[in-house]
Design an enzyme around this catalytic site. Structure first.
Site, PDB file in Angstrom:
ATOM      1  N   SER A  32      22.812  55.844   8.132  1.00 52.76           N
ATOM      2  CA  SER A  32      23.819  55.195   7.280  1.00 52.76           C
ATOM      3  C   SER A  32      23.238  54.918   5.910  1.00 52.76           C
ATOM      4  CB  SER A  32      24.285  53.888   7.919  1.00 52.76           C
ATOM      5  OG  SER A  32      23.186  53.030   8.089  1.00 52.76           O
ATOM      6  N   GLU A  42      31.997  59.878   8.773  1.00 44.56           N
ATOM      7  CA  GLU A  42      31.747  60.468   7.454  1.00 44.56           C
ATOM      8  C   GLU A  42      30.900  61.729   7.673  1.00 44.56           C
ATOM      9  OE1 GLU A  42      31.615  56.527   4.538  1.00 44.56           O
ATOM     10  OE2 GLU A  42      29.807  57.070   5.624  1.00 44.56           O
ATOM     11  N   HIS A  45      28.094  60.539  10.170  1.00 45.09           N
ATOM     12  CA  HIS A  45      27.907  59.085  10.232  1.00 45.09           C
ATOM     13  C   HIS A  45      29.054  58.406  10.978  1.00 45.09           C
ATOM     14  CE1 HIS A  45      27.776  55.013   7.989  1.00 45.09           C
ATOM     15  NE2 HIS A  45      27.060  54.963   9.079  1.00 45.09           N
ATOM     16  N   ASN A  85      29.963  52.192   2.887  1.00 38.76           N
ATOM     17  CA  ASN A  85      28.934  51.218   2.495  1.00 38.76           C
ATOM     18  C   ASN A  85      28.809  51.103   0.985  1.00 38.76           C
ATOM     19  OD1 ASN A  85      28.273  50.332   5.002  1.00 38.76           O
ATOM     20  ND2 ASN A  85      26.655  51.832   5.335  1.00 38.76           N
TER      21      ASN A  85
END
Ligand SMILES: C/C=C/C(=O)SCCNC(=O)CCNC(=O)[C@H](O)C(C)(C)COP(=O)(O)OP(=O)(O)OC[C@H]1O[C@@H](n2cnc3c(N)ncnc32)[C@H](O)[C@@H]1OP(=O)(O)O
Length: 658
Positions: A123, A156, A144, A195
């Site tokens: 990540s 992702e 991900h 993120n």
């Protein structure tokens, strides 16, 4: 490699993410070698999967046999050669430290066959750097998952500097095949999408408190009840783990520079081991205190401006640097973080000019680089938003197979306009329908959608069998067509406005699948319904096998689909499919009346109602969580005051969607 070539997948690491990923793959029918460095770790992961599958079976999300079969497909292993010596894909989910991953990839490279694709679940680390530890950077990409993989839909799929298109396509197809929603990240950029939006947001929340511009209560009250995010910023930080956010931020700081300097407040929580829920204390106290109790009435304009400005700046950097387009950022953040609206939509609605102004003012005041506006933000502020505006889209839209009309009173009316062919659904009609829904959704003056068919013979007799047959017997093209129809009708299901189908005449096959995606159906007496696909040797491929049962129940859905019979409107009303049957002559008027009534309803409450019901369709817990959060958000709307004031004064409310 094609999706069909994937049979066995190795998952490296049996920790939280690793065992979750192994479970999801096995549930979808893949053989999985789950590997960790010792027996204890790998057995522990295996037991967690066993426990989770049992829970899913208990909740009827899987049958006992399916749960057992999934477990049987998983081989817990320690030896790397045994685990990866003959697999098609490896998903690596070992601890997030470069040195550990380097050792793993070097060992993996020495045992894996040439054909094997490597995907990392990292990540926070660079996909391109990790790829350098292997001899196959073109067969390497990010995959991900979000925590817990069994429940979170987002994956992702991230391109490294050298990942080739085939690798990305096949990993995306794999994610899709295991029931996840892949979102492509075109460049390896720290934090990828979700993120990259969330972590700077949490950092900004910390800076606001650190610099005494707001309290934790004000920030969280604003985040949750003013901006409508599912959790307060600090509540989210505690949930994710403050150490996790801090390490992601440190990495962003290292790679992307000063704007990502971690706030000392966040740093202190890590030093004090106040990591959030997992340690019992973070920004809130979960052990000796009440946890995250967020006041509903401590909202602050400054907090809202700063947080939205932070999101706008990050979105601008992602879009401007071609990491991901606005649609992907919105989709990923909705799926991965439960945002009711995507961040790009939110900042477009807030106004990029306003976000820019907030950044410039804060930059001048503090000189901190996190407030330096991205070039692309300045560019798009001049254009009115990241998304092309509805006016740009609307201009020149020239529909052939449908018509879009505006019969007044905030209703957008889509007419299926192929009466000579029973309003059958061609490729062209599908494409135009998608564009029409987008057009109406972007139009602030439209608050409900009405769909009808031109003429008296048919609402729609389904897919245009002739043009479907003209496509030859190409299974890949047919699969694509099925997905296209599922998605197009899905835009009505997920559209924030109420959708009414006014049905006069035949409503068959794909036509019925289209009507299924409306929120309410009014039909004339003479209408006839049915899913005749099985008579053609097909199945209802535009969502019918999945969506109809939510309206009429699985028993009736099976009856309708398997018998392929035609049903009268009155029977379909008994089955709960048709909300109202009216005289043939009254259909047009009544359908418009209903759409107009709904257009006068409270748009925000309608939006959240539709979303909560959809979120809870297969996962009541998720739906209830969404409902509670939306309920909280509605408390802070002007529409609520309008509704209550009208109720008290015995008047009619005039909702403005604010
Ligand atoms: C993933 C999704 C899959 C699907 O949706 S598969 C398709 C499912 N739909 C059907 O199977 C319905 C097929 N159509 C019929 O059964 C009948 O039709 C009706 C019951 C709707 C109407 O019957 P009647 O009143 O006798 O009229 P007519 O002469 O059969 O049809 C008038 C014209 O309309 C064309 N047509 C009707 N349905 C379709 C269709 N689904 N695809 C292509 N053309 C269709 C006909 O062929 C004909 O045309 P011309 O006048 O040139 O002979």
């Amino acid at each position: 490699m094609e999706l069909e070539d994937i049979n066995t997948v190795a998952v490296l690491g049996a920790g939280n993410m690793g065992h979750g990923i192994a479970e999801v793959l096995a549930m979808a029918g893949y053989d999985v070698n789950m590997r960790d460095i010792n027996d204890e770790f790998v057995q522990n992961g295996y037991e967690q999967i066993e426990w989770s599958l049992e829970k899913l079976a208990e909740n009827d999300q899987l049958s006992d046999e399916e749960a057992e079969a999934a477990l049987d497909r998983i081989s817990p292993l320690v030896d790397m050669a045994e685990a990866c010596g003959d697999v098609d894909v490896v998903v690596e989910a070992v601890p997030e430290q470069m040195e550990i991953k380097q050792d793993v990839y070097e060992e993996l490279e020495s045992v894996a066959p040439e054909r094997t694709i490597f995907a990392t679940n990292t990540s926070s680390l660079s996909i391109s750097k990790l790829a350098e530890f292997t001899d196959r950077p073109e067969q390497f990409c990010g995959m991900h998952f979000f925590n817990p993989p069994v429940r979170m839909d987002l994956v992702e799929v991230i391109s490294g500097a050298e990942s080739d298109e085939e690798t990305l396509d096949v990993i995306e197809a794999l994610a899709d095949d295991i029931g996840k929603s892949p979102v492509r990240v075109h460049k390896d950029s720290p934090g990828f999408i979700v993120n990259r939006i969330l972590v700077p947001l949490m950092n900004e929340a910390c800076w606001l408190v650190e610099s005494d511009e707001a309290t934790i209560a004000e920030v969280d009250s604003t985040t949750k009840f003013e901006m409508g995010l599912p959790m307060g910023s600090f509540e989210l930080g505690d949930q994710v783990g403050n150490d996790v956010s801090y390490h992601v931020l440190e990495y962003m700081h290292e790679v992307l520079g000063e704007p990502y300097e971690p706030c000392p407040l966040l740093e202190r929580t890590v030093e004090n081991d106040e990591l959030g829920k997992k340690t019992g204390k973070g920004f809130y106290d979960y052990e000796d205190g009440p946890g995250a109790e967020i006041p509903t009435d401590e909202q602050s304009d400054l907090v809202k401006q700063r947080l939205l400005a932070s999101m706008a700046n990050e979105a601008a950097k992602l879009i401007g640097n071609d990491v991901a387009p606005p649609e992907s950022i919105d989709e990923a953040t909705k799926l991965g973080a439960g945002f009711p609206d995507g961040p790009v939509t939110m900042v477009d609605e807030f106004g990029l000019e306003n976000a820019l102004e907030a950044l410039e003012a804060a930059y001048e005041e503090t000189g901190h680089e996190r407030y330096a506006p991205a070039d692309y933000l300045e560019e798009r502020a001049g254009e009115g938003g990241f998304y092309e505006s509805a006016d740009d889209d609307g201009e020149g839209v020239d529909f052939e197979a449908i018509r879009v009309e505006y019969p007044g009173e905030m209703v957008g009316h889509i007419v299926l306009d192929r009466p000579h062919r029973m309003n059958t659904i061609s490729d062209e009609l599908l494409e135009e329908l998608t564009a029409a829904v987008e057009l109406l959704e972007d139009d602030d003056d439209v608050r409900s959608i009405l769909i009808t068919g031109e003429g008296e013979k048919a609402f729609s007799a389904g897919a245009d069998v002739q043009s479907m047959a003209a496509g030859g017997a190409d299974p890949i093209a047919a699969q694509e067509l099925s997905k296209q129809g599922q998605q197009t009708f899905g835009t009505l299901e997920t559209c924030d406005m109420p959708v009414v189908a006014g049905i006069d005449g035949f409503c068959l096959g794909g036509g019925m699948e289209l009507a299924t995606c409306a929120d309410m159906r009014v039909a004339s007496e003479r209408s006839e319904f049915g899913q005749p696909e099985l008579d053609l040797g097909l199945l209802p491929g535009w969502g019918g096998t999945q969506r109809l049962k939510h309206i009429v129940g699985e028993g009736r859905a099976k009856e309708i689909i398997l018998t392929a019979e035609r049903y009268e409107a009155a029977t379909m009303a008994d089955y709960g499919f048709v909300n109202e049957v009216v005289d043939n002559d009254a259909l047009a008027e009544r359908a418009l009346e209903l759409a107009t009534d709904l257009a006068g309803g409270p748009p925000i409450a309608q939006k959240y109602t539709k979303r909560a019901m959809l979120a809870g369709r297969d996962d009541t817990e998720a739906g209830l969580e969404y409902e509670a959060s939306a309920f909280g958000h509605l408390m802070a709307t002007d529409d609520l005051m309008e509704g209550i004031t009208a109720f008290m004064g015995d008047g009619e409310p005039n909702f403005e969607g604010k």
